[in-house]
Design an enzyme around this catalytic site. Sequence first.
Site, PDB file in Angstrom:
ATOM      1  N   VAL A  72       0.881  -1.177   0.000  1.00  0.00           N
ATOM      2  CA  VAL A  72       0.000   0.000   0.000  1.00  0.00           C
ATOM      3  C   VAL A  72       0.916   1.224   0.000  1.00  0.00           C
ATOM      4  CG1 VAL A  72      -1.796   1.269   1.224  1.00  0.00           C
ATOM      5  CG2 VAL A  72      -1.733  -1.245   1.332  1.00  0.00           C
ATOM      6  N   VAL A  74       1.480   5.577  -1.391  1.00  0.00           N
ATOM      7  CA  VAL A  74       1.029   6.815  -2.029  1.00  0.00           C
ATOM      8  C   VAL A  74       2.260   7.703  -2.158  1.00  0.00           C
ATOM      9  CG1 VAL A  74      -0.431   8.869  -1.745  1.00  0.00           C
ATOM     10  CG2 VAL A  74      -1.298   6.611  -1.062  1.00  0.00           C
ATOM     11  N   GLY A  80      -2.069  12.116   2.774  1.00  0.00           N
ATOM     12  CA  GLY A  80      -2.917  12.902   3.664  1.00  0.00           C
ATOM     13  C   GLY A  80      -4.175  13.435   3.007  1.00  0.00           C
ATOM     14  N   GLY A  82      -6.558  11.136   1.706  1.00  0.00           N
ATOM     15  CA  GLY A  82      -7.533  10.051   1.668  1.00  0.00           C
ATOM     16  C   GLY A  82      -7.272   9.005   0.600  1.00  0.00           C
ATOM     17  N   GLY A  84      -4.713   6.811   0.322  1.00  0.00           N
ATOM     18  CA  GLY A  84      -4.337   5.532   0.936  1.00  0.00           C
ATOM     19  C   GLY A  84      -5.553   4.796   1.475  1.00  0.00           C
ATOM     20  N   TYR A 115      -4.673   1.854   9.427  1.00  0.00           N
ATOM     21  CA  TYR A 115      -5.428   0.644   9.071  1.00  0.00           C
ATOM     22  C   TYR A 115      -6.626   0.428  10.002  1.00  0.00           C
ATOM     23  CZ  TYR A 115      -1.774  -0.574   5.764  1.00  0.00           C
ATOM     24  OH  TYR A 115      -0.920  -0.561   4.703  1.00  0.00           O
TER      25      TYR A 115
END
Length: 137
Positions: A72, A74, A80, A82, A84, A115
């Site tokens: 995962v 970015v 920051g 959204g 991810g 998470y």
Amino acid sequence: MIEYKNEVPDIKDYWPLYLSTGWNEVFKMDANSVERAIGNSSFAVSAYWQGELIGFARAVSDRVMYATIYDVMVLPEQRGRGIGSELVANITRQCKAAGVYSVHLFAADGTEPFYQRSGFQARPPSMPGMRYEAEEG
Ligand SMILES: CC(C)(COP(=O)(O)OP(=O)(O)OC[C@H]1O[C@@H](n2cnc3c(N)ncnc32)[C@H](O)[C@@H]1OP(=O)(O)O)[C@@H](O)C(=O)NCCC(=O)NCCS
């Protein structure tokens, strides 16, 4: 607008995103190996903004009982916002839509709250995740 495609990206697009995580300083993989690895994913999602790959997530699965989410990521300048969270939601949806019973992941240092907000819970201390590293040489 960010476009999410449920596909593995071209390695030329993926390589700079992957390097931005710093993970390859440990793994020391070449691009061909990484291309094969992501190509063998069961599920994948790529996020594009203005044609640039800015985020990615994937899962490896038996498509019945288990799936494990990996990679995962970015781009640092896009974090920051959204993206991810959307990648995690998307890959989890794909696993569930395929009928996978249980979805797992290994949270990198500091990412547990990230998470948790997506509905994941840490395994209990009596059932820790474990790993085996083959000895070198
Ligand atoms: C983890 C990652 C994918 C989050 O992507 P993102 O697009 O920033 O995620 P979102 O915008 O949906 O959520 C960001 C939230 O998670 C938190 N967060 C994300 N990474 C964090 C970290 N390493 N430590 C602490 N908090 C983190 C942020 O503080 C933010 O919280 P806020 O919404 O309360 O401000 C991104 O930081 C990344 O690519 N990190 C490097 C690779 C990595 O460690 N991946 C996880 C592997 S398990």
